[in-house]
Structure formats: C-alpha cells, structure tokens
Design a protein around this motif. Sequence first.
Motif, PDB file in Angstrom:
ATOM      1  N   ARG A 336       1.167  -1.280   0.358  1.00  0.00           N
ATOM      2  CA  ARG A 336       0.004   0.431  -0.050  1.00  0.00           C
ATOM      3  C   ARG A 336       1.012   1.106  -0.183  1.00  0.00           C
ATOM      4  NH1 ARG A 336      -1.457  -2.520   4.960  1.00  0.00           N
ATOM      5  NH2 ARG A 336       0.676  -1.197   6.865  1.00  0.00           N
ATOM      6  N   LEU A 341      -1.631   3.964  -1.342  1.00  0.00           N
ATOM      7  CA  LEU A 341      -1.702   5.627  -1.021  1.00  0.00           C
ATOM      8  C   LEU A 341      -0.136   6.418  -1.280  1.00  0.00           C
ATOM      9  CD1 LEU A 341      -2.273   4.155   2.477  1.00  0.00           C
ATOM     10  CD2 LEU A 341      -3.597   4.577   1.217  1.00  0.00           C
ATOM     11  N   ASN A 350      -6.682  11.002  -1.066  1.00  0.00           N
ATOM     12  CA  ASN A 350      -6.182  10.335  -1.030  1.00  0.00           C
ATOM     13  C   ASN A 350      -7.292   8.748  -1.367  1.00  0.00           C
ATOM     14  OD1 ASN A 350      -3.446   8.258  -1.182  1.00  0.00           O
ATOM     15  ND2 ASN A 350      -3.241   9.762  -0.069  1.00  0.00           N
ATOM     16  N   GLN A 401      -4.085   2.460   7.445  1.00  0.00           N
ATOM     17  CA  GLN A 401      -3.671   3.169   6.639  1.00  0.00           C
ATOM     18  C   GLN A 401      -4.691   2.277   4.862  1.00  0.00           C
ATOM     19  OE1 GLN A 401      -0.237   3.193   5.192  1.00  0.00           O
ATOM     20  NE2 GLN A 401       0.386   5.191   7.399  1.00  0.00           N
ATOM     21  N   ALA A 405      -6.948   2.463   2.229  1.00  0.00           N
ATOM     22  CA  ALA A 405      -6.969   1.727   0.293  1.00  0.00           C
ATOM     23  C   ALA A 405      -8.174   1.429  -0.042  1.00  0.00           C
ATOM     24  CB  ALA A 405      -5.520   0.744   0.637  1.00  0.00           C
TER      25      ALA A 405
END
Length: 504
Positions: A336, A341, A350, A401, A405
């Motif tokens: 990722r 990202l 994002n 995070q 994603a």
Amino acid sequence: MQPLLELIGIDKSFPGVKALNGAALKVYPGKVMALVGENGAGKSTMMKVLTGIYSKDAGAIRYLGKEVVFHGPKNSQEAGIGIIHQELNLIPELTIAENIFLGREFVNRFGKIDWKTMFSESDKLLKRLNLDYDSHQLIAELSIGEQQMVEIAKVLSFESQVIIMDEPTDALTDTETASLFRVIEELKTQGRGIVYISHRLKEIFEICDDVTVFRDGQFIGEKSVNELEEETLIEMMVGRKLEDQYPRIDIPVGEVRLQVENLSGVGVEHANFSLRSGEILGVSGLMGAGRTELMKIIYGASPKKSGDIRLEGKTLSLKTPQDGLNNGIVYISEDRKRDGLVLGMSVKENMSLTALRYFSRAGGNLNHKEEQQTVGDFIRLFNIKTPSMDQIIGNLSGGNQQKVAIARGLMTRPKVLILDEPTRGVDVGAKKEIYQLINQFKKEGLSIILVSSEMPEVIGMSDRILVMHEGHISGEFSAKQATQEVLMAAAVGKSYGSAQELSA
C-alpha cells in the motif's frame, strides 16, 4: 537481570492525540522482547522517541545504566541502537554494498573509497544471513523481501547493542525468515538485546523470550512468553475477548461474473477459473508462485500473452489499470505504501483520488461538498481512526491506511474487488474489522478475490480457494475441502488427492 535499555513513563502528544501515556519498555541482554499492540497503540511512536526522531514530553530513557537523550537517529545509531524499519530506507539506484555502508564508506590511505573492502565486507554480512546475493547488485533489481534482508544486513553492520526489528518478516519468504531467526539466536548468544515488533503472533511465541503489550499509548504489561497463550495475549492487546477470528458467512452465490480462460502472461501459464457475484475466491500459494502476477493481468497492469478475460459475458481488452477500473475491476495492492497510497496527501485526497469523475460537475469542476460527504460516510463505515479527513495519511496507523486503500477502491463502485494481502502489517483487532467489511461487500453481491500468504486467513474467509505453484493453478478446493495440509501440498506442486477423494 539489569536491562540494557529502559524507557520509563514516556508521554508524547500531538495536536488532538495523546500517542503515549506513561508508556514503558525494558530490553534485556541476550533476550528478545516482543513489543505488541494494535495499530495505533503507540509502538512506532515509542521507537521514534527512543531514536530521537520525536522528543518526549515526559519520562526517561536509560541506556547501559545511564540516563540519555538522543538527538536523532544518527546519534542513537552511533550509541549502539540499530533499527530495522518496516518501511525500507534504501536507494534503488545504488548497489547492495553502497546501501549497507552509505555514509560510512571504507577509504584507503589516499582518501579514496576502498571498493574491494566494501564489497568484501558486504558479502560477509550477506553470507552471515545465508544469502547468495551479489553485493554488486542494484537494490532496484531485488524483490521487496530481498530488500528487507539488505536492511537487516545494514543494521548488523553497526554491531549494535540493541536492535529494534519492526515487522522484519513482513515481506520475507519462509527460507529468509528462517535465516533471520538463526541470526537472532546468534545475536542473543552475543548478549545483544532485541526488540521484536510483529503482528504475527506465531513468531512471537517462536522467537521471543518476553512480551510487552501496549494499548492506546499505555503500558499494559510485561510477561514471559512461557506464561502466555495466544488468546490471553490477544485479550491484553485489544482489551476484550476476540471471538471468531475469521467470521466467514455463508450466503447463496449469484451468476458467474468473471471468467478467466487459458490466461498466460508474465509469471502465469494457462490460468482458468470463474468468480460469481457474492463470492469470495481465495488465492493461495508460496511467494513467487504467480498470485500477484495473475491479478495484475486481470486488472490491466500487466499484458496478457494469450487467453481471455470476460466480465459479465463481455470479453475485455485491458491495456492499463485504468482500463480495469473503467470496466469495474479494482485492485488493492499488497504494497500500500508504494502502489496504493500517496503518503504526503490527506485521507480525503487519497480516498477520492480514483473516483473524482463521480464528483465532477459540467465543465470539469469538482463538487467538493459531495466529495466530502462521501469520504465522511466511508470514514464512519470503515471506522477509520483519524482526527479529520484532512489528516496526512502517512500519519495514520497501518490498519487505518489499509482501510483507506480499500475505501478508495470501493468508491469507484467496482464489480470485482481484488484484495492482495489485505491484512499484511495489520493488528488482530483491525483484521477483524476488515473481515467484517469484506463480509458486508459479499452480502451486497460484490465479487471478491482474496490473495493471501496466510493460509488460516484464506481458509477462514473464502468460499473457494485456488492454489498457485510456479505460475500455474495447481489446485482448486471448496471451503469444506480446504485444510492447511491440502493447500501446502498444492502450493509445492504435490497432489493431496482429488477433489472427489477430499469430499468423500
């Protein structure tokens, strides 16, 4: 036993967040101390305070019996504290040797770099890790796992007294992991102290002597590994019992949505399979078996040599990932940080990056109000822990995070969602949340491909499982047929009996 290193009552706050609150950690000579906790528990912040990247608000650091303050990573490194970061800090355009000794190059009596010695010393370090890499190789030519081993060799070159390993096996093969564990045992015999940060609980019980648990920035406890069982450790980490780790749901699947026929390309030979709406298709296999390569062909990032990809009966011609997106195929990368990202951009930017066309007005202007509302809805749905949608995503924990994603992929309203190692580097609590989200997508009729090197995850969440070996699909099993023994046999190219025999 007197600790080599002790952090006592450490506090650290950021605007709107108290990251550490009286946190504590001890590292003993000749022992491995596991540091565990959910994403956002404060583990990485503690390491940054230790190495001088962050200044502490309160507390003390004692090293080799004296109170110390480090003024940056170089200062702590020179004092004998080495850290192997989860995020690689290598320069792709330089060789392995140049990366290992960057800023500490060997020089001859004329003040020029002694290349012969530098490559020779690098080869010794690689041999110590049982690696057959050539130290003249460029970092760019290595896989992520191979690069991680170079990072480990680099830290070993400092002969540090305390070595911090942050998710060191995250991208390693089983063979590389075994080599690392041998080195850890060697370091223990030399009296080095090791901090081992990992979400892989099996490794904690295999390689560590003691465990320190953090939760919400606080010290929860220090225990000997021998005193603990996995369930107890999880309960300490999350503050509650975690029932049903893999909450797979059984629902009727729909019509065939994706059909792959005789597909070949880089790393893939003659792949055949189908995927229905409301179905989770697991893809298992050893590292290098061709799992990611197959996914990249399916969503247009890698060209096919032959074969067909059909979506809802329509044969697709995919030249780029944008073609995949336009046809409703979304891929969430296993890496990722590199592919998924933009770490310097905000959560909102994002999340909406690939779905901006849905917020465009006539004339090309963005409907910012609608964009913000949609992002806010996903933040609430995914329970993403962030002070605001304008927070820089690089400041979020790994689990949050990963949720961003996945949310970004879903915002494009896909028909097929490919999740490549969706819980890599994610703690047990966040894993459960991601699994529950996957189940929700499944209920809504989304077709999901779950690629994972964790067999319990594939078995626990999939309706059917494909196993790959050397670029071929070597086995296909229903959820009832699948066991770790069956999947491993197929992963190494052996037959564990026919599907009929397995179901008999």
